[in-house]
Each structure stands twice: as C-alpha cells, then as structure tokens.
Design a protein around this motif. Structure first.
Motif, mmCIF file in Angstrom:
data_model
loop_
_atom_site.group_PDB
_atom_site.id
_atom_site.type_symbol
_atom_site.label_atom_id
_atom_site.label_comp_id
_atom_site.label_asym_id
_atom_site.label_seq_id
_atom_site.Cartn_x
_atom_site.Cartn_y
_atom_site.Cartn_z
ATOM 1 N N SER A 59 -1.630 1.878 6.544
ATOM 2 C CA SER A 59 -1.436 2.265 7.706
ATOM 3 C C SER A 59 -2.742 1.587 8.777
ATOM 4 N N THR B 121 10.709 2.015 14.489
ATOM 5 C CA THR B 121 11.210 2.916 13.509
ATOM 6 C C THR B 121 11.459 4.318 14.090
ATOM 7 N N LYS C 190 2.768 4.790 8.007
ATOM 8 C CA LYS C 190 3.040 3.276 7.261
ATOM 9 C C LYS C 190 4.471 2.973 7.564
ATOM 10 N N HIS C 191 4.715 1.672 7.895
ATOM 11 C CA HIS C 191 6.056 1.364 8.184
ATOM 12 C C HIS C 191 6.774 1.037 7.030
ATOM 13 N N GLU C 192 5.950 0.496 5.727
ATOM 14 C CA GLU C 192 6.583 0.536 4.601
ATOM 15 C C GLU C 192 5.431 1.335 3.540
ATOM 16 N N ALA C 193 6.326 1.767 2.471
ATOM 17 C CA ALA C 193 5.669 2.606 1.604
ATOM 18 C C ALA C 193 4.264 1.859 0.815
ATOM 19 N N ASN C 194 4.548 0.586 0.732
ATOM 20 C CA ASN C 194 3.205 -0.236 0.074
ATOM 21 C C ASN C 194 2.416 -0.905 0.773
ATOM 22 N N SER C 195 2.462 -0.718 2.448
ATOM 23 C CA SER C 195 1.617 -1.277 3.078
ATOM 24 C C SER C 195 0.574 -0.276 3.527
ATOM 25 N N ALA D 107 6.238 -2.210 14.535
ATOM 26 C CA ALA D 107 6.920 -1.331 13.470
ATOM 27 C C ALA D 107 7.340 0.093 13.615
#
Length: 164
Positions: free
Chosen positions: A29, A160, A22-27, A156
């Motif tokens: 995969s 990262t 995941k590129h952001e915690a609440n997004s 993303a």
C-alpha cells in the motif's frame, strides 16, 4: 528537501482507505511504501555510522547511484526494510518521516570532517560496496523511485474504484 516535500505532497490529502489500499494482493500500500522509506532512512543512518567506526578506511570507487531511481529496475527490499502490515494514518507516517529525517540531519551534523564520507564505504544491499557519501545520496534517489511507485498505486486504485 525538495524530494521529501514532493513525497509529502503525494500523500497528505489521501484518506485512510486510499493510503492503506492495495491494488494487488501481494503489493504494498502507499502507507507501506512510506513506512519502507522510513526504515531505509533509519537503516542508512546505522550503515553510515557503522562505516565511520571502521578503523581501516576502505575507499571504494564511486557508483552510478542514479539507477536506483529507475522503476524499471526491480529491486527486492531486504527483510530489515520491509514495511509492517499494520494500517497507518497519513499523519502517523508523516510524523515517522519527519522523525527519521530529523535523525538523519542531526546525525550528519555530528560528523565534523565530512570528507571522511567519501573515504570510507559500506556494502549496500542493492548497490554493493558504496562510499558513505553516496549512501546519503541514495536516500533521496530511493525516495524519488518510490514517489513514482506511489503515483502508480494511486492511479491503479483510482481506476479500480472507477470500475466498481
């Protein structure tokens, strides 16, 4: 078929870390995006089947379903099609995608008079009252939407990993 092949081409070479990252915690995969697509396809079959069983044919006006592919239009997934938090392998998801597509094709093949699909409708969570044939069309457009999301996630994740 072309849209599905594009989807499979986007994911088939990913490793498990890329697929579940995941590129952001609440997004979501990439694996979760694909699981969501499986759930949407299966839910669409159920909605169409339910619509066909309704005795009183409710014809509704056709909608511009093209905008479902537009990623600038934020749509919150209904709980029923939210993906699992599980880790998936690419092969597991490819198998699930193949099974759900076979179910869709097999189901559609059982409909003798396809014209009934434009005569009946069922409420779609994002599009409102929708003719059943447009439920079928939105599956492919929805998949195109998420192929773009997968490309964004890949980009993303790549940026990262390059900054680490």
């Amino acid at each position: 078929m072309e849209t599905r092949n594009s989807l499979l081409a986007e994911i088939e070479l990913l490793n498990t870390t890329q697929f579940n990252g995941k590129h952001e915690a609440n997004s979501w995969s990439i694996a979760q995006v694909c699981h969501h697509l499986v759930l949407v396809e299966e839910s669409s079959i159920k909605a169409i089947a339910w619509g066909l069983k309704q005795g009183d044919a409710q014809k509704t006006e056709r909608k511009n379903v093209q905008h479902i592919a537009d990623r600038s239009n934020k749509i919150i997934a209904p709980k029923i099609v939210e993906p699992a938090e599980d880790l998936f392998t690419v092969q597991q998801i490819m198998d699930l995608l193949n099974v759900s597509r076979k179910k869709l094709i097999t189901f559609l093949d059982t409909i003798e008079d396809k014209s009934i699909l434009s005569e009946k409708s069922v409420k779609h969570p994002a599009l409102g009252e929708l003719p059943l044939d447009q439920w079928i069309e939105q599956i492919y457009l929805h998949e195109q939407r998420h192929i773009e999301q997968i490309k964004e996630i890949k980009g993303a994740l790549e940026s990262t990993s390059n900054t680490l």
